[in-house]
Structures are given as structure tokens and as C-alpha cells.
Write a protein that holds these residues in place. Structure first.
Motif, short mmCIF file in Angstrom:
data_model
loop_
_atom_site.label_atom_id
_atom_site.label_comp_id
_atom_site.label_asym_id
_atom_site.label_seq_id
_atom_site.Cartn_x
_atom_site.Cartn_y
_atom_site.Cartn_z
N GLY A 292 6.70 21.37 36.50
CA GLY A 292 5.83 21.18 35.34
C GLY A 292 5.13 19.84 35.38
N ALA A 293 5.89 18.79 35.71
CA ALA A 293 5.29 17.45 35.81
C ALA A 293 4.25 17.39 36.93
CB ALA A 293 6.38 16.41 36.04
N HIS A 294 4.57 18.02 38.06
CA HIS A 294 3.65 17.99 39.19
C HIS A 294 2.37 18.77 38.90
CE1 HIS A 294 6.98 16.91 42.29
NE2 HIS A 294 6.67 15.93 41.48
N PHE A 295 2.49 19.88 38.18
CA PHE A 295 1.29 20.65 37.83
C PHE A 295 0.31 19.78 37.06
CE2 PHE A 295 2.23 24.68 39.48
CZ PHE A 295 1.19 25.55 39.15
N LEU A 296 0.82 19.04 36.10
CA LEU A 296 -0.04 18.18 35.30
C LEU A 296 -0.65 17.07 36.15
CD1 LEU A 296 -1.12 17.31 32.52
CD2 LEU A 296 1.00 16.01 32.20
N MET A 297 0.18 16.42 36.95
CA MET A 297 -0.30 15.28 37.75
C MET A 297 -1.24 15.73 38.86
SD MET A 297 2.96 12.69 37.97
CE MET A 297 4.23 13.93 38.29
N MET A 298 -0.93 16.87 39.50
CA MET A 298 -1.78 17.34 40.59
C MET A 298 -3.13 17.82 40.06
SD MET A 298 0.78 19.14 43.35
CE MET A 298 1.68 20.12 42.16
N THR A 299 -3.15 18.38 38.86
CA THR A 299 -4.42 18.75 38.25
C THR A 299 -5.27 17.51 38.03
OG1 THR A 299 -3.41 20.66 37.14
CG2 THR A 299 -5.50 19.87 36.27
N LEU A 300 -4.65 16.44 37.54
CA LEU A 300 -5.36 15.18 37.32
C LEU A 300 -5.86 14.59 38.65
CD1 LEU A 300 -6.23 13.07 35.27
CD2 LEU A 300 -4.00 11.97 35.53
N VAL A 301 -5.04 14.68 39.70
CA VAL A 301 -5.44 14.19 41.02
C VAL A 301 -6.69 14.92 41.51
CG1 VAL A 301 -4.82 14.14 43.46
CG2 VAL A 301 -3.18 13.38 41.76
N LEU A 302 -6.68 16.24 41.41
CA LEU A 302 -7.80 17.03 41.93
C LEU A 302 -9.06 16.82 41.09
CD1 LEU A 302 -5.88 20.30 42.81
CD2 LEU A 302 -6.71 18.56 44.39
N VAL A 303 -8.91 16.71 39.78
CA VAL A 303 -10.08 16.46 38.92
C VAL A 303 -10.70 15.11 39.26
CG1 VAL A 303 -10.80 15.96 36.55
CG2 VAL A 303 -9.34 17.93 37.01
N THR A 304 -9.90 14.07 39.36
CA THR A 304 -10.43 12.73 39.66
C THR A 304 -10.97 12.65 41.08
OG1 THR A 304 -8.16 12.01 40.18
CG2 THR A 304 -9.01 11.54 37.97
N THR A 305 -10.39 13.43 42.00
CA THR A 305 -10.91 13.47 43.37
C THR A 305 -12.33 14.03 43.38
OG1 THR A 305 -8.70 13.73 44.34
CG2 THR A 305 -10.57 14.39 45.69
N LEU A 306 -12.57 15.10 42.64
CA LEU A 306 -13.92 15.67 42.55
C LEU A 306 -14.90 14.68 41.90
CD1 LEU A 306 -13.14 19.36 41.46
CD2 LEU A 306 -13.97 18.59 43.68
N GLN A 307 -14.42 13.97 40.88
CA GLN A 307 -15.28 13.03 40.17
C GLN A 307 -15.70 11.86 41.06
OE1 GLN A 307 -16.59 13.39 37.20
NE2 GLN A 307 -15.50 15.26 36.67
N THR A 308 -14.85 11.46 41.98
CA THR A 308 -15.13 10.27 42.81
C THR A 308 -15.57 10.63 44.22
OG1 THR A 308 -12.78 10.15 43.45
CG2 THR A 308 -13.46 8.89 41.51
N MET A 309 -15.84 11.92 44.46
CA MET A 309 -16.14 12.37 45.82
C MET A 309 -17.35 11.64 46.43
SD MET A 309 -16.71 16.28 47.13
CE MET A 309 -15.14 16.76 46.44
N ASN A 310 -18.37 11.41 45.62
CA ASN A 310 -19.59 10.78 46.12
C ASN A 310 -19.59 9.26 45.96
OD1 ASN A 310 -20.73 13.31 46.76
ND2 ASN A 310 -21.40 13.57 44.63
#
Length: 406
Positions: A292-310
Motif C-alpha cells: 500500500g505504501a509503495h503504491f502511493l509512493m511509486m505513483t508519485l515517482v512516476l507522476v513527477t518523472t513525467l513532469q520533469t521529463m523535459n
């Protein structure tokens, strides 16, 4: 000579069917010992040493300093700059994942000891030299192969993450660091000598901690999952053997011998299925909170990765993407395999030839069929079921969040 010893060690881990429990323990222990966790499974003969304690302090301390502390300070300093905040949040959430896994590994030794003791009991349930036992051992061996692929994946991605900025520094006109978007706390001139060398060493130690600890965690999950899958496959193999007997593919001189074998096999299947239900519940309870904790944190990781891709360097984007996607994929793919294995076992129960059995045997089949209608699955905090649909749903949610911010 040394290479030969290393080769023999890994060959023993992969091929050790005489004691697959010890093979799994040796593989996980040999990884986690590098980050100070000397006794993953509560073994009485393995004690904490001063060297392992020092390793834990150096590795974990560097990781917390470079990642958690420095990125929290940086996030406060750059607020409300959108891109820089996303960069800091990306690093901060990426460091929380391996840190939570490290805490999980430290606190789970007693529960893991009980689970592996149950695994040993489960192997004893299956008769030696039977097709079910061969299927079980084959599944465990495949699990060890997958574990080596995980080790190679983690090693390759993290080495690439460290080597790429070093090459840019050597052959370029600027200095690069393989991690943090802002300053490392206390090292204000991190691109100036001698701060650059100190920052690079600290970052390398922190990256090594992340790689080693996450590798051990995933290998442990793969090992436990392969044991559970092996038990489902073993029951399915036994039921298929019963079907062969009832359909005349296996012949016996006396009918009473045939009926005795069928009844013994059915009793074995029921006993084995009872074991799986208890065994699965222990594994489910072990992982549901950390999932459960990882689902929340990994979602945040992937969202911020997309935001900072460029706006960020490619090495950081690739590593955080892999860090976020691979564990999520393994959780969901492993859960899907579990559901498929149980579905196939349920089909084998129904297709075992119950219509050709006597009433007593048919009732035994009915009991198994009823029990198998309640699926056994892994969850994230008893909210999300680990399967491919969940993986797809998370991917859609991440894209929607990304679209909202853009």
C-alpha cells in the motif's frame, strides 16, 4: 581460481533442488549483508557483527543524508517553483521507496522465519519422485532464474546511472552528479573541488544502498511467490494424474488398488490446498501494508518523472522511471500469475473426472471446488488487488494527473 569459486557458488544457488529453502535464503542473505542486514530470516547461528553494523550506518546514513534530508531542505528552499518542486519531490519519493523496503527487511525476520518454516513443511507434503514434486522444484528453479534477471537489471540500471554523469564530467566542460536536482545539504558548492568529489562519493554510496536493498527485496518477493505458485502447480499436476487414472491412461490390475490411489491423491490435494490457504494468508499479511505504501509512493515517482521529463537529465529520468515501474510491474504481474495458477487449479478440480468417481471421492472433489471459488490474491492495504487490471488503472491515473498539471 576465484572466478571458478564464484561460478560454483551461483550454480549451487540455481541448481540446489536438494534444499531450495536454503538456496533462497542464501541468495537473499548474500545481497542484504552488504547493507548491514546480517540475519534476514531469524537464524540463531547468524549474529550481528560490528562490521555489518558499520555497513548499515555508512550505507543507510549516506542514503538518508543525500536523499531524504537534502531533498526535504531543497524542496522548502525552492517552493513554489513548479519544476524545481517536482524535481525535489521526484528525488524525495524515489528515496522513500528503498528506505521503506529497508525498514521492512529489518522488521520482518521473525515473520519470514515462520513463512520459510512453513515452506519447508509444504515441500514435505508432496511425495518424493512424484510429478507434482518435479513440477514444484522446476517452479522454484525458474524463480531463482528470475531472481538473477532482477539482479542484472538493478545492477545495470544503477551502474549506468553512476557512469553516465562521470563520462559527461570527464569528456565535457561541466561537472555532473548522478542524482539530486539541488544542493546536497551542507555542501553548498557541490560542483567545486573538493565538494564535487565528496558529493560524488556520497551519491555513489547512496545509489549502491538503493540498488542492493531493492534487489534483495524483489528477490525475496520472487522467491516467496515462486513457492506459492509451485504449490498450486503441484496440486494441478496431482489432479491431472487422477484424471489420467480415471480415463484409463494409467492401468492397474485390481480395481481396489486403483480406488485406493485415487482416494489417497484426493486426500493429499485437500491437505495441500489447506496448507496453501494458510501459507497465502501469511504472505498476504506480510506484504499488504508495504504494498500500500509503495503504491502511493511509486505513483508519485512516476507522476513527477513525467513532469520533469523535459527539464531534467536523461539518466535521472530513466533510473526513476525504472525504479517506479519495475517493482509495480513485478507486484501486479506476480499477483496475476497467482490468480491464473489458482484458476487453473480450480479448472483441474472440476475436470478431474468426478463423474467417474464413487460418492465419497466425488464429495472430496466438491469440497475442494467450493473452497477454490474464493480466490487467493495479494493486495495493497486490502484496497487494490495485485493484477494486470490494477497496473493498467494506475497507468491511466498517472497519465490523468500528468494531463491535469499540463
Amino acid at each position: 581460481m576465484i572466478l571458478k569459486q564464484i561460478k560454483n557458488y551461483f550454480y549451487k544457488i540455481v541448481k540446489n533442488d536438494d534444499d531450495p529453502i536454503e538456496a533462497a535464503k542464501n541468495m537473499v542473505n548474500s545481497i542484504q549483508i552488504f547493507v548491514g542486514i546480517h540475519n534476514m530470516f531469524g537464524d540463531a547461528n547468524r549474529k550481528m557483527t560490528p562490521l555489518s553494523l558499520l555497513g548499515a550506518l555508512v550505507f543507510a546514513g549516506s542514503f538518508v543524508y543525500v536523499g531524504t534530508i537534502s531533498q526535504t531542505v531543497y524542496l522548502i528552499n525552492v517552493f513554489p517553483d513548479k519544476i524545481e518542486c517536482f524535481k525535489a519531490m521526484n528525488c524525495l519519493s524515489s528515496t522513500c521507496i528503498p528506505l521503506s523496503k529497508y525498514i521492512f527487511m529489518w522488521l520482518s525476520s521473525e515473520r519470514l522465519k515462520k513463512i520459510l518454516d512453513m515452506s519447508r513443511q509444504g515441500l514435505k507434503i508432496i511425495p518424493d519422485e512424484s510429478a507434482a514434486k518435479k513440477k514444484m522444484l522446476t517452479t522454484l528453479r525458474k524463480g531463482r532464474y528470475v531472481s538473477f534477471l532482477v539482479i542484472i537489471n538493478q545492477a545495470t540500471s544503477h551502474i549506468f546511472y553512476l557512469v553516465l554523469p562521470l563520462l559527461f564530467t570527464i569528456f565535457g566542460n561541466s561537472r555532473y552528479l548522478p542524482s539530486t536536482p539541488g544542493e546536497i545539504f551542507g555542501l553548498s558548492g557541490k560542483y567545486e573541488s573538493p565538494f564535487y568529489q565528496i558529493s560524488f562519493i556520497l551519491t555513489s554510496i547512496a545509489t549502491g544502498f538503493s540498488a542492493i536493498n531493492q534487489t534483495g527485496y524483489i528477490v525475496l518477493f520472487v522467491s516467496l511467490l515462486s513457492h506459492e505458485l509451485g504449490h498450486f502447480y503441484a496440486i494441478t499436476e496431482t489432479l491431472n494424474y487422477i484424471y489420467k487414472i480415471l480415463n484409463g491412461e494409467e492401468t492397474f490390475e485390481r480395481d481396489d488398488v486403483k480406488q485406493k490411489i485415487i482416494e489417497d491423491k484426493l486426500k493429499l490435494c485437500i491437505k495441500h490446498h489447506q496448507f496453501i490457504m494458510i501459507y497465502h494468508e501469511r504472505i498476504k499479511n506480510l506484504y499488504k501494508s508495504v504494498f500500500g505504501a509503495h503504491f502511493l509512493m511509486m505513483t508519485l515517482v512516476l507522476v513527477t518523472t513525467l513532469q520533469t521529463m523535459n527539464a531534467w537529465d536523461i539518466s535521472n529520468t530513466l533510473l526513476t522511471g525504472v525504479t517506479g515501474i519495475m517493482p509495480l510491474f513485478i507486484y501486479c504481474f506476480g499477483g496475476e500469475l497467482l490468480l491464473i495458477a489458482e484458476s487453473r487449479m480450480s479448472t483441474a478440480v472440476y475436470s478431474s473426472g468426478w463423474e467417474l468417481m464413487n460418492p465419497r471421492q466425488a464429495k472430496m472433489v466438491l469440497i475442494m471446488l467450493i473452497l477454490s471459488q474464493e480466490p487467493l490474491y495479494l493486495t495493497a492495504s486490502d484496497i487494490f488487488i495485485m493484477n494486470r487490471e490494477t497496473f493498467g488503472d494506475v497507468a491511466q491515473i498517472i497519465y490523468k494527473i500528468y494531463a491535469v498539471f499540463n
